[in-house]
Each structure stands twice: as structure tokens, then as C-alpha cells.
Design a protein around this motif. Structure first.
Motif, PDB file in Angstrom:
ATOM      1  N   ASP A  67      -1.395  23.224  96.621  1.00 52.86           N
ATOM      2  CA  ASP A  67      -2.429  24.231  96.811  1.00 52.86           C
ATOM      3  C   ASP A  67      -2.229  24.807  98.220  1.00 52.86           C
ATOM      4  O   ASP A  67      -2.697  24.237  99.210  1.00 52.86           O
ATOM      5  CB  ASP A  67      -3.802  23.573  96.673  1.00 52.86           C
ATOM      6  CG  ASP A  67      -4.952  24.522  96.947  1.00 52.86           C
ATOM      7  OD1 ASP A  67      -4.717  25.668  97.369  1.00 52.86           O
ATOM      8  OD2 ASP A  67      -6.100  24.085  96.754  1.00 52.86           O
ATOM      9  N   ALA A  68      -1.520  25.931  98.302  1.00 55.75           N
ATOM     10  CA  ALA A  68      -1.162  26.512  99.607  1.00 55.75           C
ATOM     11  C   ALA A  68      -2.387  27.020 100.360  1.00 55.75           C
ATOM     12  O   ALA A  68      -2.426  26.967 101.591  1.00 55.75           O
ATOM     13  CB  ALA A  68      -0.157  27.640  99.408  1.00 55.75           C
ATOM     14  N   ASP A  69      -3.400  27.506  99.644  1.00 53.35           N
ATOM     15  CA  ASP A  69      -4.593  28.024 100.305  1.00 53.35           C
ATOM     16  C   ASP A  69      -5.332  26.935 101.083  1.00 53.35           C
ATOM     17  O   ASP A  69      -5.842  27.175 102.168  1.00 53.35           O
ATOM     18  CB  ASP A  69      -5.547  28.661  99.292  1.00 53.35           C
ATOM     19  CG  ASP A  69      -4.967  29.910  98.667  1.00 53.35           C
ATOM     20  OD1 ASP A  69      -4.093  30.553  99.304  1.00 53.35           O
ATOM     21  OD2 ASP A  69      -5.372  30.249  97.537  1.00 53.35           O
ATOM     22  N   ASN A  70      -5.391  25.739 100.512  1.00 51.40           N
ATOM     23  CA  ASN A  70      -6.126  24.631 101.135  1.00 51.40           C
ATOM     24  C   ASN A  70      -5.206  23.561 101.732  1.00 51.40           C
ATOM     25  O   ASN A  70      -5.690  22.546 102.209  1.00 51.40           O
ATOM     26  CB  ASN A  70      -7.086  24.012 100.114  1.00 51.40           C
ATOM     27  CG  ASN A  70      -8.110  25.015  99.652  1.00 51.40           C
ATOM     28  OD1 ASN A  70      -8.843  25.574 100.456  1.00 51.40           O
ATOM     29  ND2 ASN A  70      -8.142  25.282  98.353  1.00 51.40           N
ATOM     30  N   ARG A  71      -3.900  23.776 101.641  1.00 55.03           N
ATOM     31  CA  ARG A  71      -2.883  22.856 102.181  1.00 55.03           C
ATOM     32  C   ARG A  71      -3.045  21.442 101.592  1.00 55.03           C
ATOM     33  O   ARG A  71      -3.043  20.442 102.302  1.00 55.03           O
ATOM     34  CB  ARG A  71      -2.937  22.813 103.717  1.00 55.03           C
ATOM     35  CG  ARG A  71      -2.720  24.175 104.359  1.00 55.03           C
ATOM     36  CD  ARG A  71      -2.858  24.124 105.864  1.00 55.03           C
ATOM     37  NE  ARG A  71      -4.044  23.499 106.360  1.00 55.03           N
ATOM     38  CZ  ARG A  71      -5.238  24.081 106.542  1.00 55.03           C
ATOM     39  NH1 ARG A  71      -5.380  25.361 106.254  1.00 55.03           N
ATOM     40  NH2 ARG A  71      -6.264  23.412 107.012  1.00 55.03           N
ATOM     41  N   VAL A  72      -3.167  21.398 100.256  1.00 57.54           N
ATOM     42  CA  VAL A  72      -3.391  20.119  99.565  1.00 57.54           C
ATOM     43  C   VAL A  72      -2.260  19.855  98.562  1.00 57.54           C
ATOM     44  O   VAL A  72      -1.958  20.701  97.726  1.00 57.54           O
ATOM     45  CB  VAL A  72      -4.746  20.093  98.821  1.00 57.54           C
ATOM     46  CG1 VAL A  72      -4.922  18.786  98.052  1.00 57.54           C
ATOM     47  CG2 VAL A  72      -5.890  20.311  99.790  1.00 57.54           C
ATOM     48  N   VAL A  73      -1.674  18.678  98.695  1.00 60.30           N
ATOM     49  CA  VAL A  73      -0.665  18.196  97.746  1.00 60.30           C
ATOM     50  C   VAL A  73      -1.403  17.449  96.641  1.00 60.30           C
ATOM     51  O   VAL A  73      -2.278  16.626  96.927  1.00 60.30           O
ATOM     52  CB  VAL A  73       0.322  17.226  98.442  1.00 60.30           C
ATOM     53  CG1 VAL A  73       1.268  16.593  97.430  1.00 60.30           C
ATOM     54  CG2 VAL A  73       1.082  17.937  99.555  1.00 60.30           C
ATOM     55  N   GLU A 103      -0.410  22.963 109.230  1.00 64.77           N
ATOM     56  CA  GLU A 103      -1.431  22.255 110.004  1.00 64.77           C
ATOM     57  C   GLU A 103      -2.373  21.470 109.091  1.00 64.77           C
ATOM     58  O   GLU A 103      -2.876  22.004 108.109  1.00 64.77           O
ATOM     59  CB  GLU A 103      -2.253  23.249 110.828  1.00 64.77           C
ATOM     60  CG  GLU A 103      -1.465  23.875 111.947  1.00 64.77           C
ATOM     61  CD  GLU A 103      -2.320  24.778 112.815  1.00 64.77           C
ATOM     62  OE1 GLU A 103      -3.525  24.497 112.977  1.00 64.77           O
ATOM     63  OE2 GLU A 103      -1.767  25.767 113.308  1.00 64.77           O
ATOM     64  N   SER A 104      -2.607  20.229 109.441  1.00 62.44           N
ATOM     65  CA  SER A 104      -3.568  19.340 108.772  1.00 62.44           C
ATOM     66  C   SER A 104      -3.472  19.356 107.245  1.00 62.44           C
ATOM     67  O   SER A 104      -4.475  19.555 106.550  1.00 62.44           O
ATOM     68  CB  SER A 104      -4.990  19.705 109.187  1.00 62.44           C
ATOM     69  OG  SER A 104      -5.136  19.652 110.585  1.00 62.44           O
ATOM     70  N   PRO A 105      -2.285  19.092 106.697  1.00 69.94           N
ATOM     71  CA  PRO A 105      -2.217  19.013 105.230  1.00 69.94           C
ATOM     72  C   PRO A 105      -2.897  17.730 104.744  1.00 69.94           C
ATOM     73  O   PRO A 105      -3.035  16.762 105.491  1.00 69.94           O
ATOM     74  CB  PRO A 105      -0.716  18.969 104.958  1.00 69.94           C
ATOM     75  CG  PRO A 105      -0.138  18.324 106.179  1.00 69.94           C
ATOM     76  CD  PRO A 105      -1.008  18.793 107.329  1.00 69.94           C
ATOM     77  N   SER A 106      -3.327  17.740 103.515  1.00 71.94           N
ATOM     78  CA  SER A 106      -3.891  16.529 102.903  1.00 71.94           C
ATOM     79  C   SER A 106      -3.358  16.425 101.479  1.00 71.94           C
ATOM     80  O   SER A 106      -2.635  17.311 101.012  1.00 71.94           O
ATOM     81  CB  SER A 106      -5.426  16.575 102.912  1.00 71.94           C
ATOM     82  OG  SER A 106      -5.892  17.633 102.121  1.00 71.94           O
ATOM     83  N   ALA A 107      -3.727  15.347 100.825  1.00 77.02           N
ATOM     84  CA  ALA A 107      -3.223  15.137  99.465  1.00 77.02           C
ATOM     85  C   ALA A 107      -4.295  14.482  98.609  1.00 77.02           C
ATOM     86  O   ALA A 107      -5.223  13.857  99.128  1.00 77.02           O
ATOM     87  CB  ALA A 107      -1.980  14.252  99.496  1.00 77.02           C
ATOM     88  N   ILE A 108      -4.122  14.658  97.331  1.00 78.20           N
ATOM     89  CA  ILE A 108      -4.963  13.969  96.363  1.00 78.20           C
ATOM     90  C   ILE A 108      -4.039  13.239  95.396  1.00 78.20           C
ATOM     91  O   ILE A 108      -3.215  13.866  94.721  1.00 78.20           O
ATOM     92  CB  ILE A 108      -5.886  14.949  95.605  1.00 78.20           C
ATOM     93  CG1 ILE A 108      -6.835  15.631  96.583  1.00 78.20           C
ATOM     94  CG2 ILE A 108      -6.650  14.222  94.509  1.00 78.20           C
ATOM     95  CD1 ILE A 108      -7.724  16.677  95.961  1.00 78.20           C
ATOM     96  N   LEU A 109      -4.161  11.915  95.412  1.00 76.23           N
ATOM     97  CA  LEU A 109      -3.446  11.099  94.436  1.00 76.23           C
ATOM     98  C   LEU A 109      -4.294  11.060  93.177  1.00 76.23           C
ATOM     99  O   LEU A 109      -5.487  10.746  93.241  1.00 76.23           O
ATOM    100  CB  LEU A 109      -3.266   9.674  94.958  1.00 76.23           C
ATOM    101  CG  LEU A 109      -2.034   9.383  95.777  1.00 76.23           C
ATOM    102  CD1 LEU A 109      -2.130   8.007  96.413  1.00 76.23           C
ATOM    103  CD2 LEU A 109      -0.781   9.492  94.938  1.00 76.23           C
ATOM    104  N   GLU A 110      -3.681  11.368  92.060  1.00 77.58           N
ATOM    105  CA  GLU A 110      -4.418  11.437  90.805  1.00 77.58           C
ATOM    106  C   GLU A 110      -3.841  10.440  89.799  1.00 77.58           C
ATOM    107  O   GLU A 110      -2.631  10.406  89.591  1.00 77.58           O
ATOM    108  CB  GLU A 110      -4.346  12.856  90.249  1.00 77.58           C
ATOM    109  CG  GLU A 110      -4.975  13.841  91.214  1.00 77.58           C
ATOM    110  CD  GLU A 110      -4.695  15.294  90.884  1.00 77.58           C
ATOM    111  OE1 GLU A 110      -5.595  16.106  91.061  1.00 77.58           O
ATOM    112  OE2 GLU A 110      -3.565  15.597  90.451  1.00 77.58           O
TER     113      GLU A 110
END
Length: 168
Positions: A67-73, A103-110
Motif C-alpha cells: 500500500d504505497a499511499d500508507n507505506r504498508v506491506v 519513511e516509517s514503513p510498517s507491515a501487517i502480517l496476515e
């Protein structure tokens, strides 16, 4: 220093022997029902996801859903049994993204089969821990010797089980 793909980090944290065998072309994943189950969970979960998020090439790896808009993997895993290795692999993605200037990427493990998610961020000490693991992985990969087997009780469910333990 050779490129270390995130899968190598995952394998290293589960079993250095599995990492060494995999990196040296001994792949057993194609014979594993558990690996097939994980592949199917990945392909058939969150089907709408590919319309919403992009695939991102990091050079040493590809993130399937970013998710490039929110920098979320968004990373899909079959189960949470190897959660340390899962978190480390995703943190490595975040580390690589930071090195690319995100800057400040995050992730969600599903975990679709468990109907669970876990938010993952780089925390204090993670970058240094990742650098330590990457050096250790480089040592394993550059060794001409296959690391020893783990205790048999830790190997159940591993796609390399028959390879390592046949004849025992």
C-alpha cells in the motif's frame, strides 16, 4: 557480500541447515504438502488485494502487496507457528524500504487460516539485529560445510525432514 533475500532470513531463523541447503540448490519445498498449503492460502486469500495494492520490487525481493499511499506491506502467512521468523522477514522488508528512502514503513502480517493479523514496525534495536543476522547468514552461505541438523523434534513438518533424517 552477496544479496540476502528475505526468504534466507526466514530460513536461517528456522534452521541454518535448511538455509544452506536451499541456497546451494537443494530445494525440497516442491515435495511438501505444507508448502503447497501455504501457497494456496497465499493465492486464494484476499483475492481483491491485487486490485488495491501494488507489487513492489526491492531488488533482492518482491513485495506482493504494498500500500504505497500508507507505506504498508501486507504479508500473508499460512500459520503463526514460526512467528519470530515471520516478523523478522517482514522487518527485513521494512529495513530494505527504509534504505530505499521510504519513511516509517510498517507491515501487517496476515494469517487468513487463523483469521488473525499483526501489525509490525521497526523498533529500537531491530536494525542492528537485522545487520547481525545478515552477517551470520553470510557466514552460513559462504561456508563449504552444511550446518548440523537441529534436534529431530524441531524438524517435524519441515520439507527437508526426509532429506535430513532418512536412514536414522
Amino acid at each position: 557480500m552477496r544479496d540476502i533475500i528475505p526468504t534466507f532470513l526466514n530460513l536461517y531463523l528456522i534452521c541454518p541447515r535448511q538455509l544452506w541447503l536451499h541456497a546451494n540448490g537443494v530445494t525440497m519445498e516442491h515435495t511438501s504438502d505444507l508448502v503447497l498449503e501455504g501457497k494456496l492460502a497465499h493465492e486464494h486469500s484476499y483475492i481483491q488485494r491485487s486490485k488495491k495494492y501494488k507489487e513492489l520490487d526491492l531488488g533482492v525481493a518482491k513485495i506482493d502487496h504494498y500500500d504505497a499511499d500508507n507505506r504498508v506491506v501486507h504479508e500473508i502467512k499460512k500459520s503463526n507457528k514460526k512467528d519470530k521468523a515471520h516478523r523478522a522477514q517482514v522487518k527485513y522488508y521494512l529495513y530494505l524500504l527504509e534504505k530505499m528512502g521510504v519513511e516509517s514503513p510498517s507491515a501487517i502480517l496476515e494469517y487468513p487460516l487463523l483469521r488473525e493479523t499483526e501489525k509490525v514496525e521497526l523498533e529500537e534495536g531491530d536494525r542492528e539485529q537485522l545487520r547481525i543476522w545478515l552477517r551470520e547468514i553470510e557466514q552460513v552461505l559462504s561456508s563449504g560445510h552444511c550446518p548440523p541438523k537441529l534436534p529431530k523434534s524441531k524438524c517435524r513438518g519441515c520439507s527437508y525432514f526426509d532429506f535430513c533424517w532418512s536412514g536414522e
